[in-house]
Design an enzyme around this catalytic site. Structure first.
Site, PDB file in Angstrom:
ATOM      1  CB  SER A 723      -0.905   0.039   1.243  1.00  0.00           C
ATOM      2  OG  SER A 723      -1.801  -1.032   1.281  1.00  0.00           O
ATOM      3  CB  CYS A 724       1.797   4.050  -1.478  1.00  0.00           C
ATOM      4  SG  CYS A 724       1.148   4.059  -3.166  1.00  0.00           S
ATOM      5  CE  LYS A 725      -2.715  11.558  -1.069  1.00  0.00           C
ATOM      6  NZ  LYS A 725      -2.187  12.917  -1.312  1.00  0.00           N
TER       7      LYS A 725
END
Length: 821
Positions: A723-725
């Site tokens: 995950s990231c933003k």
């Protein structure tokens, strides 16, 4: 010949056919495993990837074996139902596939296939959760109304809380109505992350599988789920995320309780109240149902059925009694009595709130208990009254008998003992009847006396008494615990329920991702006996890799994500048999309430029958969520130099302890033969030791933490999430780097091909020479001439923030002065 396989079917084609096609692409039919039917179509295109000498496109065919890597791209059309892969059809759709060819160290060629797909659970799980939220809050309103008549102060607080619950229910109903209208893609693009009606939907939830075919090794596959960080984007991060907001809320709630004239209950007591409510609501109908089954078994004279039903009734009733053996229940019943109209205590006036007199956090001397025949515990009459540490902390009322709850609670165990004794008499009577001579039987008929009938009647009376006792105790306990939750809601009517909404939102996104990963992992391991043994013996680890920075609004996202991932420990999975192989009957379903949810995953009959007995019997399957975060972008550089990264350090250290605990449970319950084998010989214990050293080491952008956690997860049959933003650029960089590293370490990718393979997976050149970018899953296909905006990201960041611009100017000046000196 090349064989192209997908989750739904396969097809074959030759390289010559592709190269000789006029439009440089082939349209092929996907066939089932037995070639009996066509399940869809796939388009295969020729794309030039890698290095081409002198930039001459015409040399691609001649120099293919020495210089370039061919990529086959496919986009699946509409799929029909088939006997091959109905489970995949139900949950995964709109797959996009790429196939690469890379050279190994021994000059052989491996075939690498990447497949990315959408997941229908992106929407189905949140919609089910919202429905459960509405149902639970509606029940909470009913429980508050069931408290009965209260003094004006408490009644006004109750009305205010009910009004707030009604508002939340209305918002959730509107959101659910909007979601039901949606059609189209099965994921939420990042551009929609701020839309209120989509706040429960995870961002860019996709599955990605890399399948590797090598000449000297069986096919291997590696799965990963990519998703945007579970966070309440629509609510913003001005005041931080859930972790900070909840901490602040708990510290302020005690002072707010004085302002609202409420009773302050610590978080552990409100959590216990929710647990008691949940268990009572589950156990009461179970006990009533088992009591009826016991009567039927007795009437039918089925010895084994009677024995098994009685055993289950004993277990459930003992759990019921043990659950309610809690001082919180008893003290809150007294507090509820004090909230009735006209109550007068030693230190309060009629109908005034008893907050000054009642303090449930005051500890009391534990009372002794004596064991009954069935193993349950009953407080003796002479020692059942608690001894408070403060004499004025509990009000006394001549109409309230403090020992009444002990008597009512103990009556459940006594009723159970009577039922057990009567069942034993029935069994003894049945044994005697089998040995009775015909003369005795004739005498019974003449005298019209039937002892067995009398015993059955008595058993019916005792069973009815048990059910009534359980119902009475359940009613009192539910009122007591509802009063505890009324205090919590009333102490911060607005803020507390807003935090609950935020937590609901984040948890919905996290659960949708977890369910997607669990289903993908289960489908892949249906034929792996070692994996299935591990699944029911100890459960699975779900490792979330986060690339968020600890700067600006991403701190709030990480604080949201930490709580959302932690809340997943309340979730268990259960495998069921599907009623049919229709896609709608293969969709996972969610049940439960906020303190515990169960996700049921249906399997077709043929797959379900191959499972171990523990799984077919519906054993709850646990998942151990762990989160590791390392920021890698420009904002993290600023945070490490001028900010605070303690949040990241605390998360990594805390979740390392969870991962280490899971490993110990795994080694105690499952033999090492059940775990997958890897070419690299490093054992899990060594990897854990290295990870433990890294999480306490002060090092900037220590991505070794993420790499080690990912390796450990794969070696323990875990579920991988990245995950990231928005699950775009940073996520794509991480996934492709991990894939190429796996090719190098596990499949002997030629070292000269590592960078080339990485470039191929991240971007490439079309035959016309146009740049293509495949890092963005939102497009679902290729995005041509997409600007490389990430190269301008630092400049854009400086333009947005004047503070950063000033910092940049100062640092530039310092650098220039140092350079010329």
């Amino acid at each position: 010949m090349f064989k192209l396989s997908s989750l739904l079917g396969s097809t074959s084609f030759s390289l010559a056919d592709l190269l000789q096609s006029k439009d440089q692409q082939l349209s092929l039919n996907l066939k089932t495993a037995d070639d009996s039917s066509t399940v869809g179509t796939v388009v295969v295109s020729k794309v030039k990837m890698g290095e081409i000498e002198d930039g001459e496109v015409d040399h691609i065919t001649a120099d293919m074996h020495q210089k370039c890597t061919l990529v086959y791209e496919s986009s699946h059309g509409k799929m029909n139902d088939t006997d091959n892969g109905p489970m995949m059809n139900a949950v995964f759709k709109n797959a996009v596939c790429k196939v690469y060819r890379f050279q190994t160290v021994d000059s052989k060629w491996m075939l690498v296939r990447e497949q990315m797909a959408e997941c229908t659970l992106s929407f189905s799980i949140p919609k089910q959760l919202i429905t459960l939220y509405i149902k639970e809050d509606t029940c909470r309103i009913q429980e508050l109304n069931d408290l009965g008549e209260l003094s004006p102060h408490w009644d006004n607080l109750r009305k205010e809380v009910i009004f707030r619950y009604d508002q939340i229910i209305k918002e959730y109903q509107d959101t659910l109505a909007e979601l039901k209208k949606l059609t189209g893609p099965s994921f939420k693009p990042s551009c929609s992350k701020g839309q209120k009606y989509l706040e429960f939907i995870p961002i860019n939830l996709h599955t990605q599988r890399m399948t590797v075919t090598c000449p000297r090794k069986t096919d291997s596959f590696y799965d990963v789920v990519t998703v945007g960080a579970p966070a309440a984007h629509s609510q913003g991060f001005k005041n931080g995320g859930l972790q900070r907001l909840l901490s602040k809320y708990e510290s302020e709630k005690k002072s707010c309780s004085t302002a609202y004239q409420c009773i302050y209950y610590p978080p552990e007591q409100t959590a216990r109240a929710r647990k008691v409510l949940s268990l009572v609501s589950q156990l009461q109908p179970l006990i009533s149902g088992l009591a009826e089954q016991l009567l039927q078994a007795a009437q039918q004279h089925t010895r084994e059925g009677l024995k098994d039903t009685l055993k289950s009734l004993e277990e459930k009733t003992e759990l019921f009694v043990h659950t309610l053996k809690d001082e919180l229940v008893k003290s809150t019943l007294l507090a509820l009595h004090a909230a009735r109209p006209g109550y007068v205590s030693k230190t309060s006036t009629p109908s005034s709130p008893p907050e000054a007199d009642l303090n449930p956090s005051v500890t009391t001397k534990p009372y002794t208990v004596c064991n009954n025949v069935d193993g349950s515990q009953t407080p003796p009459k002479g020692d059942s009254k608690p001894s408070p540490l403060r004499s004025d902390s509990i009000p006394h009322h001549k109409e309230y008998d403090e020992e009444e709850w002990d008597r009512v609670w103990a009556s459940v165990a006594k009723s159970l003992n009577c039922v057990i004794a009567m069942v034993e008499k029935l069994q003894e009577q049945d044994n005697n009847n089998q040995e009775t001579t015909p003369g005795h039987a004739l005498a019974d008929v003449i005298t019209s006396h039937n002892p067995a009938a009398d015993l059955h009647d008595q058993l019916g009376i005792l069973v009815q008494s048990l059910k009534e006792c359980v119902a009475e105790v359940s009613e009192r306990a539910c009122r007591s615990m509802s009063f505890v939750l009324l205090q919590e809601a009333a102490c911060s009517t607005v803020q507390g329920l807003q935090l609950q909404q935020r937590r609901d939102t984040v948890f919905s996104q996290a659960l949708a991702a977890l369910a997607c990963g669990f289903v993908m992992r289960l489908y892949a391991g249906l034929e792996d006996k070692g994996f299935l043994t591990q699944l029911h013996a100890v459960g699975l680890v779900a490792q979330f890799e986060s690339l968020l920075s600890t700067y600006s609004e991403e701190i709030g996202m990480l604080e949201d994500m930490e709580v959302g991932i932690s809340d997943l420990h309340k979730v268990t999975f259960k495998i069921t048999e599907a009623t049919s192989e229709e896609p709608v009957n293969l969709q996972p379903t969610v049940s439960g309430r906020r303190d515990h949810y169960t996700v049921e995953v249906p399997l077709p009959h043929h797959a379900f029958q191959t499972l171990p007995d523990e799984l077919r019997e519906g054993k709850p399957l646990r998942v151990f969520p762990v989160l590791f975060n390392v920021g890698i972008n420009e904002q993290q550089t600023i945070a490490e130099r001028f900010g605070d990264i303690s949040l990241q350090e605390r998360i990594n250290q805390k979740n390392f302890e969870i991962l280490e605990g899971y490993y110990k449970s795994l080694t105690n319950a499952v033999p090492t033969e059940c775990l997958p084998c890897f070419q690299t010989q490093t054992d899990i214990k060594g990897l854990l030791d290295t990870l433990g050293q890294n999480v306490v080491t002060k090092k900037r952008k220590n991505v070794e933490i993420l790499w080690l956690a990912g390796m450990i997860c794969r070696r323990m049959n875990g579920i991988r999430f990245t995950s990231c933003k928005s699950a775009k650029d940073r996520t794509a960089m991480s996934v492709t780097l991990e894939q190429c590293s796996l090719l190098r370490d596990e499949h002997q990718l030629n070292k000269d091909y590592f960078v080339r393979a990485l470039d191929c997976m991240r971007s490439g050149l079309l035959a016309q020479g146009e740049v293509t970018q495949w890092d963005d899953p939102e497009t679902g296909s290729l995005a041509i001439n997409k600007p490389a905006s990430r190269h301008f990201y630092p400049i854009a960041l400086l333009l947005v923030s004047s503070h950063l611009l000033v910092v940049w100017l100062i640092l530039s000046l310092v650098f220039l002065l140092a350079k010329y000196q």
